[in-house]
Design an enzyme around this catalytic site. Structure first.
Site, short mmCIF file in Angstrom:
data_model
loop_
_atom_site.label_atom_id
_atom_site.label_comp_id
_atom_site.label_asym_id
_atom_site.label_seq_id
_atom_site.Cartn_x
_atom_site.Cartn_y
_atom_site.Cartn_z
N TYR A 409 0.36 8.34 2.48
CA TYR A 409 0.25 9.62 1.76
C TYR A 409 0.09 10.81 2.70
O TYR A 409 -0.04 10.64 3.89
CB TYR A 409 -0.74 9.58 0.60
CG TYR A 409 -2.19 9.21 0.83
CD1 TYR A 409 -2.81 9.31 2.06
CD2 TYR A 409 -2.96 8.78 -0.26
CE1 TYR A 409 -4.14 8.99 2.21
CE2 TYR A 409 -4.31 8.47 -0.11
CZ TYR A 409 -4.88 8.58 1.12
OH TYR A 409 -6.20 8.29 1.27
N GLU A 410 0.12 12.00 2.12
CA GLU A 410 0.18 13.27 2.87
C GLU A 410 1.44 13.33 3.75
O GLU A 410 1.43 13.88 4.85
CB GLU A 410 -1.08 13.46 3.75
CG GLU A 410 -2.40 13.33 3.03
CD GLU A 410 -2.84 14.58 2.28
OE1 GLU A 410 -2.22 15.64 2.48
OE2 GLU A 410 -3.78 14.47 1.48
N GLY A 411 2.52 12.76 3.25
CA GLY A 411 3.76 12.68 4.02
C GLY A 411 3.72 11.43 4.87
O GLY A 411 2.77 11.23 5.64
#
Ligand code: FAD
Length: 603
Positions: A409-411
């Protein structure tokens, strides 16, 4: 120091690659103020009391307990550190925000995800982009923990390609509200939040738009079941369905079509905070592994006495130390940049936005590096515990599972690697970082005859700093040639970009670590910093190895014949040690100190 001088002195984002930083200019954990140290202590106390002591509850999918702990964190003010005082927060600086995020996140990934989703992507879009009315209405409730926030960007068909979402926002005939319809998935905190930040597309706009949507089941909002996940078992993760959900026009965030920008900027901040959130987990896992290794007897001796175990302990401690060094260096750069912008007349909101955006490259670097280190550390934690590490009765097993999400997550780390290099190249094109000059100089150096003088490396870190400077040349040599060769098509060459990103990451981490230790050795003495010096040297050795491997892969992928030979020779020259470090001795020294202290004592 005047603002002008300060502005000139502070590195801009990405400039670490082309500028030498004096050690006095880097912020380190040893520079914390008394107030920050007290805040760290109270955060640790909260974690030990409410989270660490009850880690089994998080494994048993006790979602209600996560919510209860979030409320308690709110009562203690821990959710409001980054929120300006005008909206009920403590209005503390970026370093303090990182500090709380770091120390609150070590006990369980379930709580750290809930905390990050609420204080970061759930609240920041409003503090950064909200109107005065929106901020007055929502932020104080979010800061106190009366309300919780969630962030709805991802959809079944829109993950990494976040701007491709199909959720629609249709303006009502009377122009008073938008009607939002669509499906969001993987939404952290969905099960207990009071408010969502939702991204939706208006008509056929190129870019999505952000909205603040209150969670009201009577307004067309339904939730999917809790996802069955590998880790972070008590973090609520659900799908969220919007069916003609009415949202007043005044709840649009920023302007129409600005949603992708909001989403990306929220993620920039989220990325560096995620790095912080992976620090204390490393320290705690190392502490547990150290205690276990000191106590566990095999072959009539504590397993800590075995070199194979010492090597692991040394690498785990080194990773934690390195990650702290780089994370807090960047955090302080961001804090200073925000202060400069404010002193130039920007509002806090604008200053914070631009301050973090400036260091988006460093945020991506940290997200990738620290999330991979925590994975490695938890894996070695299991290994040190042996069979017991594989048992759900010890915290190693859950730590290993919880760590896995940080790479996604968060890219994802793949996307962030490409972003780091891509953003740097873009900055160079815009003239914000001069890569061309230094890259040309490296090219000329390669054509010249190398010096055969024996350098004087008698000063502390003189050889190491020279090596870091040469690692930067490796990146400039490869990136410079690749940009020349492929131009805008470079982004199609992903394997090359991933390798280049790995080199960039190693440069930033190794440099940050050496500068931290150098600064501390100057003020506290080399003897007091003996283990930190060993960790800095060990990390650099590992970084150089990665640079050699990734450099080779990159060079042979696009250079041929004489050019390839010249670049490979350059790689060899730029990564050469005059005095090879004895890494066995370094690892032994580090592990012996950690063993003697029965844990990590360098923060
Ligand atoms: C537990 C959990 C909590 C989450 N919380 C939230 C939340 O609160 N809010 C929210 O909006 N989202 C949330 N997410 C979603 C998360 O941000 C996405 O899962 C992530 O961005 C990746 O998207 P994806 O899962 O669709 O994978 P995909 O985008 O399908 O990617 C799959 C793989 O392909 C790679 N890939 C994709 N595109 C490219 C490319 N262009 N080049 C190279 N490789 C590529 C990826 O790196 C990855 O390895 C959460 C996810 C999980 C699992």
């Amino acid at each position: 120091m005047s603002t002008e001088t300060k502005n000139k002195d502070i590195l801009r984002g990405g400039q670490f690659l082309v500028k030498e930083t004096p050690c006095e200019d880097v912020f380190t954990l040893e520079d914390l103020t008394e107030e920050q140290k007290m805040m760290r202590e109270s955060t640790k106390e909260f974690v030990d009391r409410e989270l660490w002591a009850h880690w089994e509850r998080f494994e048993k999918k006790d979602y209600a307990y996560t919510e209860e702990c979030m409320r308690k964190a709110g009562e203690l003010g821990l959710l409001s550190v980054a929120v300006p005082e005008a909206y009920g927060g403590m209005g503390m600086g970026f370093v303090s925000t990182m500090l709380v995020c770091d120390y609150i996140s070590g006990a369980t990934g379930s709580f750290s995800t809930a905390f990050g989703a609420h204080t970061g992507i759930g609240t920041m879009p409003i503090t950064l982009y909200g109107t005065e009315e929106q901020k007055q209405k929502y932020v104080p409730r979010l800061a106190s923990g009366e309300w919780f926030g969630a962030y709805c960007l991802t959809e079944p068909g829109a993950g990494s390609d976040a701007n491709s979402g199909k959720t629609k926002a249709v303006l009502s005939d009377d122009g008073k509200y938008y009607s939002i319809t669509g499906q969001k998935m993987w939404i952290s905190n969905a099960g207990f939040c009071n408010m969502f930040i939702v991204f939706a597309r208006i008509e056929d706009d190129k870019n999505i738009t952000g909205f603040i949507v209150e969670n009201n089941p009577e307004n067309g909002i339904t939730l999917g079941d809790e996802e069955k996940k590998l880790g972070i078992h008590s973090s609520s993760t659900r799908q969220v369905f919007f069916n003609e959900t009415r949202v007043p026009v005044e709840n649009m965030l920023s302007e129409r079509g600005n949603g992708f920008k909001i989403a990306m900027n929220a993620l920039n901040i989220g990325r560096i905070k995620l790095a912080a959130a992976c620090l204390e987990a490393q320290r705690r896992v190392l502490n547990e592994a150290t205690k276990y290794a000191n106590e566990r007897i095999q072959f009539k001796t504590p397993i800590m006495n075995f070199g194979a175990i010492k090597a692991k302990i040394a690498d785990m401690a080194t990773n934690a130390y390195v990650d702290e060094s780089a994370s807090y260096r960047a955090a302080k750069n961001i804090e200073d940049r925000i202060a400069i912008r404010e002193s130039e007349g920007n509002s806090h909101q604008e200053a914070e936005l631009k301050g973090v955006e400036e260091y988006a490259i460093e945020c991506s670097i940290l997200k990738v590096a620290v999330s991979e280190h925590v994975q490695h550390t938890t894996d070695e934690g299991i290994q040190i515990f042996g069979g017991m590490g594989f048992s759900a009765d010890t915290p190693m097993e859950s730590a290993w599972r919880d760590a896995r999400i940080s790479r996604i997550y968060e890219g994802t780390n793949e996307i962030n690697r490409m972003l780091a290099v891509g953003m740097l190249v873009k900055k160079a094109m815009k003239g914000h970082v001069d890569l061309l000059g230094p890259a040309t100089a490296v090219g000329e150096e390669l054509m010249g005859i190398p010096s055969f003088d024996t350098p004087d490396f008698s000063q502390l870190f003189s050889e190491e700093k020279d090596l870091v400077a040469r690692m930067k040349k490796v990146f400039l040599m490869i990136a410079g040639s690749a940009v020349q060769k492929f131009g805008p098509d470079l982004e199609q060459h992903q394997m090359l970009l991933q390798s280049a990103a790995d080199i960039l990451i190693q440069v930033y981490l190794a440099e940050s670590t050496i500068l931290r230790t150098e600064k501390n050795a100057k003020r506290f003495g080399e003897e007091a910093q003996a283990t930190q010096i060993a960790m800095s040297k060990l990390y650099l050795y590992r970084a150089v190895d990665i640079v050699i491997q990734k450099g080779k892969e990159a060079i042979v992928s696009f250079a041929e014949g004489d050019e390839q030979r010249m670049m490979l020779m350059g790689l060899k020259r730029f990564t050469k040690y005059t005095n090879q470090p004895n890494v066995v001795a370094l690892r032994t020294q580090i592990a012996d100190k950690v063993a003697a202290d029965n844990g990590y004592t360098f923060d």
